[in-house]
Design an enzyme around this catalytic site. Sequence first.
Site, PDB file in Angstrom:
ATOM      1  N   HIS A   1       3.848  12.122 -22.651  1.00  0.00           N
ATOM      2  CA  HIS A   1       4.132  11.158 -23.741  1.00  0.00           C
ATOM      3  C   HIS A   1       4.325  11.794 -25.128  1.00  0.00           C
ATOM      4  O   HIS A   1       5.038  11.384 -25.949  1.00  0.00           O
ATOM      5  CB  HIS A   1       3.666   9.846 -23.831  1.00  0.00           C
ATOM      6  CG  HIS A   1       2.236   9.948 -24.462  1.00  0.00           C
ATOM      7  ND1 HIS A   1       0.962  10.493 -23.701  1.00  0.00           N
ATOM      8  CD2 HIS A   1       1.581   9.291 -25.675  1.00  0.00           C
ATOM      9  CE1 HIS A   1      -0.160  10.272 -24.511  1.00  0.00           C
ATOM     10  NE2 HIS A   1       0.354   9.877 -25.513  1.00  0.00           N
TER      11      HIS A   1
ATOM     12  N   ASP B   1       0.811  -1.305   0.185  1.00  0.00           N
ATOM     13  CA  ASP B   1       0.068  -0.040  -0.159  1.00  0.00           C
ATOM     14  C   ASP B   1       0.974   1.111   0.060  1.00  0.00           C
ATOM     15  O   ASP B   1       1.549   1.640   1.020  1.00  0.00           O
ATOM     16  CB  ASP B   1      -0.845   0.024   1.407  1.00  0.00           C
ATOM     17  CG  ASP B   1      -1.780   1.291   1.190  1.00  0.00           C
ATOM     18  OD1 ASP B   1      -2.050   2.074   0.501  1.00  0.00           O
ATOM     19  OD2 ASP B   1      -2.583   1.429   2.123  1.00  0.00           O
ATOM     20  N   VAL B   2       1.050   1.837  -1.211  1.00  0.00           N
ATOM     21  CA  VAL B   2       1.994   2.949  -1.223  1.00  0.00           C
ATOM     22  C   VAL B   2       1.609   4.394  -0.469  1.00  0.00           C
ATOM     23  O   VAL B   2       2.520   5.047  -0.049  1.00  0.00           O
ATOM     24  CB  VAL B   2       1.855   3.461  -2.660  1.00  0.00           C
ATOM     25  CG1 VAL B   2       2.766   2.448  -3.634  1.00  0.00           C
ATOM     26  CG2 VAL B   2       0.630   4.015  -3.192  1.00  0.00           C
TER      27      VAL B   2
ATOM     28  N   LYS C   1     -13.176  13.950 -28.419  1.00  0.00           N
ATOM     29  CA  LYS C   1     -13.477  12.342 -28.620  1.00  0.00           C
ATOM     30  C   LYS C   1     -14.452  12.142 -29.303  1.00  0.00           C
ATOM     31  O   LYS C   1     -15.491  12.974 -29.486  1.00  0.00           O
ATOM     32  CB  LYS C   1     -13.839  11.782 -27.287  1.00  0.00           C
ATOM     33  CG  LYS C   1     -12.652  12.038 -26.151  1.00  0.00           C
ATOM     34  CD  LYS C   1     -11.526  11.143 -26.315  1.00  0.00           C
ATOM     35  CE  LYS C   1     -10.628  10.900 -25.317  1.00  0.00           C
ATOM     36  NZ  LYS C   1      -9.379  10.104 -25.516  1.00  0.00           N
TER      37      LYS C   1
ATOM     38  N   HIS D   1      -0.721  17.941 -23.254  1.00  0.00           N
ATOM     39  CA  HIS D   1      -0.069  17.513 -24.472  1.00  0.00           C
ATOM     40  C   HIS D   1      -0.048  18.758 -25.242  1.00  0.00           C
ATOM     41  O   HIS D   1       1.001  19.300 -25.850  1.00  0.00           O
ATOM     42  CB  HIS D   1      -0.659  16.379 -25.063  1.00  0.00           C
ATOM     43  CG  HIS D   1      -0.985  15.470 -24.214  1.00  0.00           C
ATOM     44  ND1 HIS D   1       0.312  14.725 -23.585  1.00  0.00           N
ATOM     45  CD2 HIS D   1      -1.976  14.514 -24.157  1.00  0.00           C
ATOM     46  CE1 HIS D   1      -0.279  13.865 -23.020  1.00  0.00           C
ATOM     47  NE2 HIS D   1      -1.426  13.469 -23.168  1.00  0.00           N
TER      48      HIS D   1
ATOM     49  N   ASP E   1      -7.581  16.913 -20.036  1.00  0.00           N
ATOM     50  CA  ASP E   1      -6.946  15.954 -20.431  1.00  0.00           C
ATOM     51  C   ASP E   1      -5.905  16.041 -21.575  1.00  0.00           C
ATOM     52  O   ASP E   1      -4.829  15.201 -21.475  1.00  0.00           O
ATOM     53  CB  ASP E   1      -8.129  14.849 -21.123  1.00  0.00           C
ATOM     54  CG  ASP E   1      -7.639  13.558 -21.471  1.00  0.00           C
ATOM     55  OD1 ASP E   1      -6.850  12.898 -20.685  1.00  0.00           O
ATOM     56  OD2 ASP E   1      -7.858  13.024 -22.535  1.00  0.00           O
TER      57      ASP E   1
HETATM   58  N1  LIG Z   1      -4.126   4.718 -18.991  1.00  0.00           N
HETATM   59  C1  LIG Z   1      -3.966   5.538 -20.033  1.00  0.00           C
HETATM   60  O1  LIG Z   1      -4.041   5.548 -21.077  1.00  0.00           O
HETATM   61  C2  LIG Z   1      -3.268   6.755 -19.343  1.00  0.00           C
HETATM   62  C3  LIG Z   1      -3.131   6.868 -18.133  1.00  0.00           C
HETATM   63  N2  LIG Z   1      -2.500   7.974 -17.646  1.00  0.00           N
HETATM   64  C4  LIG Z   1      -2.187   8.173 -16.435  1.00  0.00           C
HETATM   65  O2  LIG Z   1      -1.613   7.064 -15.579  1.00  0.00           O
HETATM   66  C5  LIG Z   1      -1.901   6.855 -14.410  1.00  0.00           C
HETATM   67  C6  LIG Z   1      -2.651   5.598 -14.049  1.00  0.00           C
HETATM   68  O3  LIG Z   1      -3.815   5.335 -14.667  1.00  0.00           O
HETATM   69  P1  LIG Z   1      -4.439   4.080 -15.246  1.00  0.00           P
HETATM   70  O4  LIG Z   1      -3.346   2.874 -15.417  1.00  0.00           O
HETATM   71  O5  LIG Z   1      -5.443   4.287 -16.354  1.00  0.00           O
HETATM   72  O6  LIG Z   1      -5.236   3.516 -13.968  1.00  0.00           O
HETATM   73  P2  LIG Z   1      -5.760   2.218 -13.187  1.00  0.00           P
HETATM   74  O7  LIG Z   1      -6.644   2.515 -12.597  1.00  0.00           O
HETATM   75  O8  LIG Z   1      -5.996   1.358 -14.731  1.00  0.00           O
HETATM   76  O9  LIG Z   1      -4.354   1.576 -12.760  1.00  0.00           O
HETATM   77  C7  LIG Z   1      -4.025   2.044 -11.387  1.00  0.00           C
HETATM   78  C8  LIG Z   1      -3.298   1.150 -10.393  1.00  0.00           C
HETATM   79  O10 LIG Z   1      -2.794   1.693  -9.251  1.00  0.00           O
HETATM   80  C9  LIG Z   1      -3.079   0.649  -8.265  1.00  0.00           C
HETATM   81  N3  LIG Z   1      -3.416   1.233  -6.942  1.00  0.00           N
HETATM   82  C10 LIG Z   1      -4.359   1.922  -6.652  1.00  0.00           C
HETATM   83  N4  LIG Z   1      -4.321   2.490  -5.401  1.00  0.00           N
HETATM   84  C11 LIG Z   1      -3.088   2.116  -4.859  1.00  0.00           C
HETATM   85  C12 LIG Z   1      -2.675   1.712  -3.581  1.00  0.00           C
HETATM   86  N5  LIG Z   1      -3.025   2.520  -2.514  1.00  0.00           N
HETATM   87  N6  LIG Z   1      -1.442   1.323  -3.546  1.00  0.00           N
HETATM   88  C13 LIG Z   1      -1.023   0.610  -4.429  1.00  0.00           C
HETATM   89  N7  LIG Z   1      -1.438   0.528  -5.572  1.00  0.00           N
HETATM   90  C14 LIG Z   1      -2.577   1.171  -6.021  1.00  0.00           C
HETATM   91  C15 LIG Z   1      -4.238  -0.068  -9.032  1.00  0.00           C
HETATM   92  O11 LIG Z   1      -4.397  -1.565  -8.428  1.00  0.00           O
HETATM   93  P3  LIG Z   1      -5.769  -2.257  -8.361  1.00  0.00           P
HETATM   94  O12 LIG Z   1      -6.097  -2.294  -9.760  1.00  0.00           O
HETATM   95  O13 LIG Z   1      -5.413  -3.466  -7.548  1.00  0.00           O
HETATM   96  O14 LIG Z   1      -6.512  -0.969  -7.628  1.00  0.00           O
HETATM   97  C16 LIG Z   1      -3.801  -0.313 -10.446  1.00  0.00           C
HETATM   98  O15 LIG Z   1      -2.654  -1.066 -10.558  1.00  0.00           O
HETATM   99  C17 LIG Z   1      -3.020   7.936 -13.995  1.00  0.00           C
HETATM  100  O16 LIG Z   1      -2.265   9.198 -13.768  1.00  0.00           O
HETATM  101  C18 LIG Z   1      -3.368   8.587 -15.520  1.00  0.00           C
HETATM  102  O17 LIG Z   1      -3.946   9.772 -15.700  1.00  0.00           O
HETATM  103  C19 LIG Z   1      -1.970   8.860 -18.512  1.00  0.00           C
HETATM  104  C20 LIG Z   1      -1.877   8.762 -19.967  1.00  0.00           C
HETATM  105  C21 LIG Z   1      -2.599   7.664 -20.396  1.00  0.00           C
HETATM  106  O1  LIG Z   2      -3.055  11.334 -22.547  1.00  0.00           O
HETATM  107  C1  LIG Z   2      -3.867  10.712 -23.396  1.00  0.00           C
HETATM  108  O2  LIG Z   2      -3.534  10.642 -24.681  1.00  0.00           O
HETATM  109  C2  LIG Z   2      -4.328  10.013 -25.522  1.00  0.00           C
HETATM  110  C3  LIG Z   2      -3.997  10.377 -26.994  1.00  0.00           C
HETATM  111  O3  LIG Z   2      -2.521  10.111 -27.300  1.00  0.00           O
HETATM  112  P1  LIG Z   2      -2.286   8.943 -28.453  1.00  0.00           P
HETATM  113  O4  LIG Z   2      -0.738   9.132 -28.416  1.00  0.00           O
HETATM  114  O5  LIG Z   2      -2.959   7.698 -27.788  1.00  0.00           O
HETATM  115  O6  LIG Z   2      -2.863   9.445 -29.549  1.00  0.00           O
HETATM  116  C4  LIG Z   2      -5.855  10.320 -25.331  1.00  0.00           C
HETATM  117  O7  LIG Z   2      -6.834   9.518 -26.044  1.00  0.00           O
HETATM  118  C5  LIG Z   2      -6.121  10.210 -23.888  1.00  0.00           C
HETATM  119  O8  LIG Z   2      -7.632  10.502 -23.696  1.00  0.00           O
HETATM  120  C6  LIG Z   2      -5.284  11.021 -22.878  1.00  0.00           C
HETATM  121  O9  LIG Z   2      -5.485  10.668 -21.567  1.00  0.00           O
END
Ligand SMILES: NC(=O)C1=CN([C@@H]2O[C@H](COP(=O)(O)OP(=O)(O)OC[C@H]3O[C@@H](n4cnc5c(N)ncnc54)[C@H](OP(=O)(O)O)[C@@H]3O)[C@@H](O)[C@H]2O)C=CC1
Ligand SMILES: O=C1O[C@H](COP(=O)(O)O)[C@@H](O)[C@H](O)[C@H]1O
Length: 479
Positions: free
Chosen positions: A178, A97-98, A338, A240, A235
Amino acid sequence: MKLDSGTANAVHVRTLLILGASGDLTGRLLLPGLARLIASGRAPGITLAGAGAPGYSPELWGERVKTVCDAAMTGATDAGKAALGQITANTSYTELDVTAPGELARLVGSLEGPVALYFALPPAVSQRACEVLEPGELPESTLLVMEKPFGSNEESARELNRTLIRLVPEQNIHRVDHFLGKGTVFNILGLRFANRLLEPLFTAEHVAKIEIFYDEELALEGRAGYYDRAGALRDMIQSHLLQVLGLLTMNAPATLYERDVRDHLGSVLRATALAGTPQDSTRRARYTAGTSKGRAVPDYASESGVDAHARTETLAEVTLNIKNSRWAGVPFILRAGKALGRMRKEAIVTFRPVSHLPTGFKGTDEPTKLRIGFGPDTLELDLDVNGPGDLYTLDRVTLGAELNSPDLLPYGEVLLGVLSGDPTLSVRGDTAEECWRIVDPILAAWAANEVPIEEYAAGGNGPTGWETNCTLPPAQARA
Ligand SMILES: NC(=O)C1=CN([C@@H]2O[C@H](COP(=O)(O)OP(=O)(O)OC[C@H]3O[C@@H](n4cnc5c(N)ncnc54)[C@H](OP(=O)(O)O)[C@@H]3O)[C@@H](O)[C@H]2O)C=CC1
Ligand SMILES: O=C1O[C@H](COP(=O)(O)O)[C@@H](O)[C@H](O)[C@H]1O
């Protein structure tokens, strides 16, 4: 691309620790980016560790890592293949648990340093995890890698910066965007500053306007938990598209080393502000039910997890100005959305007309346009020529090039910077705050419902009138 020098106190990371090992970002973008980087042989000797909340396991993590590493074997160099094998064999997973005091620091201390700590976690969890870390608890060489959104307004971004800087020096904080790892985005610098034909023309004297569009066909894709609180402005535009704007408008840096690039990027964003009032320089809309590529898309407001009353925009457009001598008076139109019918990911630089068109030309004199495509990666120059057909009639030609896809994925480029301790491709703390300063007045006006939210059918071109009539403050629209 990667420079070997120019970064003071560069850290060479030995262990990449991904927090949020089971998450979507980790599986879909981070691990594939990392695997392709390792396959290229450019990240030798790295160990990968994962950590996450209960419910995940070392076995599931091991399988996740193996699947992406196996997929990256095709096309890997010999050194890369060996490195991918090492990653799969040596990766470890810790349940954690971070947000529990002491736990994260203990884990980091048990790994071979320097460690890059990648927060692939929900933003609020990342922030809490950093708040519970005590100064001095992490080795000073530790890198903190933060995902977007970096805060939710200028004040919260400042607060987060204060939290992080207690733990490690700014140089060791990587705020990931990214888009900076996308070939055609970073290529804006080469295009602008390595070509005599273009370099002198990027000024208010020659440029009439610059538009940056990121119209996606993708809809909500099950991301309501995040997206409904963010909306298109936070977003995409706040993060970006402002970085893209910065690259298109910054002054030429003396070098491509991080200090020069980030100083210039920060400086131009500091001069950037909304062109007029939120009412005349912004617009927003939300999609209703429709059809996209033969697929039925439900009304955004009816999607599971969406608060229908929150008025979250799925399409946003803002017009900005840059208040410096290079760009004064030029409108910069940034739009992201979107569920649009036509994918359009490009920046368009529209040049001013020539000072005198020789009398006698027929046909339409259209402005010269430079189009930079961010997916597919293309470069196009729209010009007027005479000759084909009637000798005196102007016709349009387009000179075009498809740019080779870079061998690394955008997250691979970003990770290459992280692993070698080079923050050039990450957003500096002051710039992250500036980006919120630019959009905060818009967020406030939208929250107060001072700008109406329009509607458009999913799969269409946006609300009526948006395509042809970008938001310009009246004085600029007339110019
Ligand atoms: N997904 C995407 O396309 C993109 C995401 N991001 C950013 O990346 C970040 C993560 O997003 P995303 O991967 O989509 O989110 P998810 O909800 O898919 O993943 C979050 C992760 O965090 C873990 N987690 C949550 N709470 C805790 C805790 N207290 N201790 C340890 N682990 C924990 C979850 O575990 P569990 O599942 O077990 O709860 C899960 O593995 C966000 O900041 C998002 O904005 C940026 C660009 C694109
Ligand atoms: O960070 C994000 O980017 C994607 C778009 O980036 P791409 O490299 O996949 O084209 C966007 O779809 C998403 O909503 C946003 O969180």
